[in-house]
Structure formats: structure tokens, C-alpha cells
Design a protein around this motif. Structure first.
Motif, PDB file in Angstrom:
ATOM      1  N   ASP A 149      -5.762   2.819  -4.934  1.00  0.00           N
ATOM      2  CA  ASP A 149      -7.092   2.295  -4.124  1.00  0.00           C
ATOM      3  C   ASP A 149      -7.557   3.288  -3.359  1.00  0.00           C
ATOM      4  O   ASP A 149      -7.317   3.534  -2.056  1.00  0.00           O
ATOM      5  CB  ASP A 149      -6.611   1.108  -3.328  1.00  0.00           C
ATOM      6  N   TYR A 150      -8.258   4.105  -3.566  1.00  0.00           N
ATOM      7  CA  TYR A 150      -8.982   5.464  -2.914  1.00  0.00           C
ATOM      8  C   TYR A 150     -10.517   5.500  -3.095  1.00  0.00           C
ATOM      9  O   TYR A 150     -10.868   5.430  -4.454  1.00  0.00           O
ATOM     10  CB  TYR A 150      -8.318   6.589  -3.506  1.00  0.00           C
ATOM     11  N   GLN A 151     -11.309   5.406  -2.154  1.00  0.00           N
ATOM     12  CA  GLN A 151     -10.983   5.153  -0.988  1.00  0.00           C
ATOM     13  C   GLN A 151     -10.432   3.588  -0.590  1.00  0.00           C
ATOM     14  O   GLN A 151     -11.072   2.614  -1.259  1.00  0.00           O
ATOM     15  CB  GLN A 151     -12.118   5.401   0.082  1.00  0.00           C
ATOM     16  N   PRO A 152      -9.731   3.488   0.363  1.00  0.00           N
ATOM     17  CA  PRO A 152      -9.363   2.141   0.429  1.00  0.00           C
ATOM     18  C   PRO A 152     -10.281   1.039   0.574  1.00  0.00           C
ATOM     19  O   PRO A 152     -11.517   1.376   1.478  1.00  0.00           O
ATOM     20  CB  PRO A 152      -8.287   2.171   1.869  1.00  0.00           C
ATOM     21  N   ARG A 183       0.892  -1.158  -0.103  1.00  0.00           N
ATOM     22  CA  ARG A 183      -0.134  -0.180   0.016  1.00  0.00           C
ATOM     23  C   ARG A 183       0.981   1.369   0.040  1.00  0.00           C
ATOM     24  O   ARG A 183       1.495   1.545   1.011  1.00  0.00           O
ATOM     25  CB  ARG A 183      -0.866   0.164   1.159  1.00  0.00           C
ATOM     26  N   THR A 222      -1.587   0.846  -4.811  1.00  0.00           N
ATOM     27  CA  THR A 222      -1.813  -0.274  -4.080  1.00  0.00           C
ATOM     28  C   THR A 222      -1.744  -1.386  -5.012  1.00  0.00           C
ATOM     29  O   THR A 222      -2.289  -1.510  -6.062  1.00  0.00           O
ATOM     30  CB  THR A 222      -3.000  -0.164  -3.112  1.00  0.00           C
TER      31      THR A 222
END
Length: 214
Positions: free
Chosen positions: A166-169, A135, A143
Motif C-alpha cells: 500500500d504505497y502511497q498509503p 499495516r 498492508t
């Protein structure tokens, strides 16, 4: 400041020699295509040399926002899902041979693992999960999840991964991605084993330069 990479002639040659000399390279190319089709993420194939992974091939994803490492790029093994997936199949002694026994590791971002103690903990988590996770450790916002390709002796010869912003995770989404990557890596490992102990030679002969082979 970030650390920049650009492809050199030798790195470009490594990737091309691998694809030309490797009779099973079509399996790996198809595997990358399958990863993109099933996840829309950018897919990578890499090998390990000393303490770095080398990107030998990739397929660009179809997500609207994406970042791409190029063929020939070298990244510290512990900053990538590709590398962690391979290290998870190694003994502590084998890991020492690749990284040395020093406590400080070279990082690429503020999220990169910096000590062997942290890395050893991460590798243990990787073994428990069955797939590598990085990450924002090689590039901000990026990520990746990865899985090792094993030869018939059960040793990691290469690795494949997918990466995305990767947003939002979203852990559930990453787990779904990981299931796809694991399944594809297992299928490639099985097919390679059917051709014999092919994978163990990749890191030595099939991608060496002509001078190294002599």
C-alpha cells in the motif's frame, strides 16, 4: 533482522488435510478467487491455533508488485489482519487463552504491536470498523485487511484477507477493499451456516493430523 518462515511437512499436511476433509472447502477457494478478481490483491484463508494464525490457502493477486505468504506459514495472530479480525469477535477471557496475560508480545517488524494494551486498543478499533487492519506489522511495506468467517453460533472459525503493498498509503482504497472482504466473508459465513454448525469443528478435527485424531 527479519524473521524468516518456511513450510514444513506437518504444515503442508495441515493445509492438504483441511482441503481434503472439508466438504465446504470449495466455498473458501471460490471466495479467494472472488477476492482476487475484485481487488487484484493476494487473498488468504487461515485458521487460528493458540497465538498464531496458519495460512491454509491463498490465491496470488495480479498487481505488478506483490509479496506472498505460503501455505503452512505461521504468523503471530496480532501481526495480521486475519488474526485481529478473529480476536475482535472474542471476549477478553478468550483472547487471554490465546495470548496469555503477559504484557509483551512477539513482533515481526518495527511496526508490530508489542503490548497487550496496544493490542486491546487495536481490537476495539477493529470492532468499530468491522474489519481487521495490519499495516507493515508482519512484513515491511505490506498492508492487509481481513474479516472473520463466523459459524452459526457467531464464533470466528476462520478468516480471509487480502494484502498488498500500500504505497502511497490510501485509506479510501483500503476501505473499498474492506467492503469487498466483509461482503465475501459474510456470504461464506451464511453458506456455512446453511450446512449446519460446520465451522466450529474446523479448528479441531478436520485439520488435525492422523496421530492427533487417534
Amino acid at each position: 533482522e527479519g524473521i524468516g518462515y518456511r513450510i514444513g511437512l506437518r504444515a503442508f499436511g495441515i493445509g492438504n488435510l483441511f482441503l481434503v476433509a472439508n466438504p465446504l472447502s470449495h466455498l473458501l477457494v471460490r471466495a479467494l478467487d472472488e477476492l482476487v478478481e475484485k481487488t487484484q490483491c493476494t487473498a488468504y484463508f487461515a485458521i487460528l491455533e493458540k497465538d498464531e494464525i496458519i495460512i491454509l490457502n491463498y490465491r496470488e493477486g495480479t498487481l505488478p508488485i506483490r509479496f506472498i505468504w505460503q501455505v503452512g506459514d505461521r504468523l503471530p495472530v496480532h501481526t495480521t489482519a486475519l488474526g485481529k479480525a478473529m480476536l475482535a469477535h472474542m471476549s477478553p477471557q478468550e483472547i487471554d487463552r490465546h495470548l496469555g496475560k503477559g504484557k509483551t508480545l512477539r513482533g515481526l517488524t518495527e511496526k508490530s504491536i508489542r503490548t497487550r494494551e496496544e493490542l486491546d486498543d487495536d481490537i476495539e478499533k477493529t470492532r468499530e470498523r468491522g474489519w481487521g487492519l495490519a499495516r507493515q506489522e508482519s512484513h515491511a511495506g505490506l498492508t492487509a485487511v481481513g474479516s472473520a468467517i463466523l459459524n452459526e453460533a457467531g464464533q470466528p472459525s476462520e478468516a480471509i484477507s487480502i494484502s498488498c503493498l500500500d504505497y502511497q498509503p490510501n485509506l479510501k482504497r483500503l476501505q473499498q477493499y474492506a467492503s469487498v472482504v466483509q461482503a465475501v466473508a459474510y456470504d461464506v459465513s451464511r453458506k456455512i451456516a446453511e450446512y449446519g454448525n460446520y465451522g466450529s469443528n474446523i479448528s479441531h478435527e478436520s485439520w488435525a493430523t492422523p496421530t492427533q485424531r487417534a
